[in-house]
Design an enzyme around this catalytic site. Structure first.
Site, short mmCIF file in Angstrom:
data_model
loop_
_atom_site.label_atom_id
_atom_site.label_comp_id
_atom_site.label_asym_id
_atom_site.label_seq_id
_atom_site.Cartn_x
_atom_site.Cartn_y
_atom_site.Cartn_z
N ARG A 80 -9.64 -22.23 -0.91
CA ARG A 80 -9.91 -20.82 -1.19
C ARG A 80 -9.89 -20.00 0.09
NH1 ARG A 80 -14.50 -19.28 -1.14
NH2 ARG A 80 -15.50 -20.98 -2.26
N TYR A 133 1.17 2.38 -10.43
CA TYR A 133 1.27 1.23 -11.34
C TYR A 133 0.05 1.21 -12.28
CZ TYR A 133 1.29 -3.63 -12.80
OH TYR A 133 1.27 -4.77 -13.55
N ASP A 205 1.96 0.75 -1.32
CA ASP A 205 2.40 -0.34 -2.20
C ASP A 205 3.93 -0.32 -2.18
OD1 ASP A 205 3.25 -1.89 -4.36
OD2 ASP A 205 1.52 -1.38 -5.60
N LYS A 230 7.10 -9.73 -8.25
CA LYS A 230 8.28 -8.99 -8.68
C LYS A 230 9.50 -9.41 -7.88
CE LYS A 230 5.28 -6.93 -11.33
NZ LYS A 230 4.64 -5.69 -10.92
C1 LIG Z 1 3.32 -5.35 -10.73
C2 LIG Z 1 2.81 -4.38 -9.76
C3 LIG Z 1 1.53 -4.52 -9.21
C4 LIG Z 1 0.59 -5.62 -9.63
O1 LIG Z 1 1.09 -6.88 -9.31
P1 LIG Z 1 0.65 -8.21 -10.11
O2 LIG Z 1 1.26 -9.30 -9.29
O3 LIG Z 1 1.20 -8.11 -11.48
O4 LIG Z 1 -0.84 -8.25 -10.11
C5 LIG Z 1 1.11 -3.59 -8.28
N1 LIG Z 1 1.90 -2.56 -7.90
C6 LIG Z 1 3.13 -2.39 -8.41
C7 LIG Z 1 3.96 -1.25 -7.95
C8 LIG Z 1 3.64 -3.30 -9.35
O5 LIG Z 1 4.86 -3.11 -9.86
#
Ligand SMILES: *Cc1c(COP(=O)(O)O)cnc(C)c1O
Length: 418
Positions: A80, A133, A205, A230
């Site tokens: 962890r 998001y 982000d 993603k």
């Molecule tokens: C999918 C996404 C997230 C969250 O990511 P997870 O891995 O699904 O928790 C955050 N920001 C953006 C822009 C995303 O497309």
């Protein structure tokens, strides 16, 4: 009377048991079941990164353990708190982002949470983009206020609106470079200048744009966040996040927060993501080329009311996209069909080989319908204000052979128009 004979009710007169068979020589301890060890010597250095699922790590003794905990010696203690597969993956994303000491998290949302909740406290205030998001949206609207962290959300394309939202207690600005699903481009240069001037942390982000599109640290971001899930991992089989900060103190605070709350990742997911990352550049380039061709083709098809792609001249932020993304317009294309929900249903039914799934960044093209997925909670009126109708689709373009993909999408759009 022996214990055995008492247990099994044998009388002392019972015939003697058969002589015990001769016992084989004692097996080496590490082959004898539960004793740890046994990795063969002389395996050499594996070309592929091994998966290290171990939860705990032994060390040479208390002095050595001290050295590891104090960071004087490399090493691991407990998964962890960190493990080799996370370290390898973080180093590779650091290299892409021009970062140092980035942290891999159990999900993209864990990374967002580490940046926002891990660094702020009750009484602080965050200014966020108004088209974040979905879960980041919820974090801003519900969770942060519950913790006493105030939030204001404004159009990230308008640095003045952000300036106006900043209060004395504002500590952070949270934006995405390109918004979902209308692909609006944030005024990152303006926002970064503002953040610097007002002494507010800028968290970006970069999930949609990826380091192939933009490296936010070069524009003055303090914190960069990814959903590795993603495009970076790219195969829809690992859920992971990443967060990096320029300031080592911020890094340390996020690391402590993440390990304390258990936001840390699984070795297997890290291994999968690392495997995906090796082809990230190639995948991104192909997907982007496919997206550009699709964005060119779609407006000519029957029943298509509008097409949104930052690389198109008619995109409202085209000039900003050109300057900020240096021609890297990404793999996402949004378009709207005439004919509303019925046309939308027909398109999905006709697009047999294109997955209808609300995610992005898979190797294969996926289509999503914001009105019934990512944006269903916001209500028709608010959606309409953003330009999202029942006929709106977002395509996460994959790496299929371009002609093949174009003809598949074209056939589905034509079928929807019939
Ligand atoms: C999918 C996404 C997230 C969250 O990511 P997870 O891995 O699904 O928790 C955050 N920001 C953006 C822009 C995303 O497309």
């Amino acid at each position: 009377m022996s214990i055995l004979s008492r247990l099994f009710g044998r009388s002392p007169e019972a015939p003697p048991a058969l002589p015990a068979p001769e016992r084989p020589a004692e097996a080496a301890p590490h082959r004898a079941g539960v004793r740890r060890g046994g990795w063969p010597d002389g395996t050499g250095r594996a070309l592929a990164t091994p998966i290290q699922p171990s939860v705990v790590y032994g060390s040479a003794g208390p002095d050595a353990l001290d050295a590891i905990y104090e960071g004087r010696e490399p090493g691991f203690t407990y998964a962890r708190e960190g493990h080799p597969n996370a370290t390898v993956l973080a180093g590779k994303i650091d290299a892409l982002e021009g970062a140092e000491g980035g942290i891999v998290m159990g999900s993209g949302m864990a990374a967002v949470a580490a940046a926002v909740i891990g660094l702020l406290k009750s009484g602080d205030h965050v200014v966020g983009a108004d088209r974040l998001y979905g879960r980041s949206q919820r974090l801003m609207a519900e969770e942060l206020p519950r913790l006493g962290i105030g939030t204001t959300q404004v159009d990230a394309g308008d640095a003045q609106a952000i300036a106006d939202a900043i209060r004395p207690e504002t500590r952070m600005i949270l934006v995405e470079v390109v918004s979902n699903p209308m692909l609006r481009v944030a005024d990152l240069k303006g926002i970064a200048a503002l953040a610097r001037e007002r002494g507010v942390l800028l968290a970006v982000d970069n999930t949609f744009t990826t380091p192939r599109g933009i490296r936010p640290f070069e524009y003055g971001a303090d914190i960069v966040i990814h959903s590795i899930t993603k495009l970076l991992a790219g195969h829809s089989d690992a859920t992971l996040g990443y967060v990096a900060a320029r300031d080592p103190d911020l890094r340390e605070r996020m690391r402590v927060f993440a390990t304390t709350l258990g936001l840390t990742p699984s070795p297997f997911d890290c291994w999968l993501a690392e495997r995906g990352l090796y082809s990230f550049d190639l995948r991104y380039d192909r997907a982007e080329e496919n997206a550009a061709r699709l964005a060119d083709r779609l407006p000519d098809l029957p029943g298509v009311a509008s097409v949104v792609y930052p690389g198109r001249r008619d995109h409202p932020d085209h000039d900003r996209a050109v300057s900020l993304l240096a021609g890297r317009f990404g793999n996402m294309v949004t378009f709207t069909l005439e004919g509303g929900r019925e046309a939308a249903n027909r398109l999905v039914a006709a697009a047999e080989n294109l997955a209808f799934a609300p995610t992005l960044g898979d190797v294969s093209t996926t289509i999503s319908h914001p009105a019934t997925s990512s944006h269903r909670a916001m209500g028709a009126e608010a959606r309409a204000a953003l330009g999202i109708t029942e006929g709106t689709f977002r395509i996460s373009v994959g790496i299929e052979p371009p002609d093949h993909l174009l003809s598949e999408v074209e056939a589905a759009v034509r079928a929807a128009a019939e």
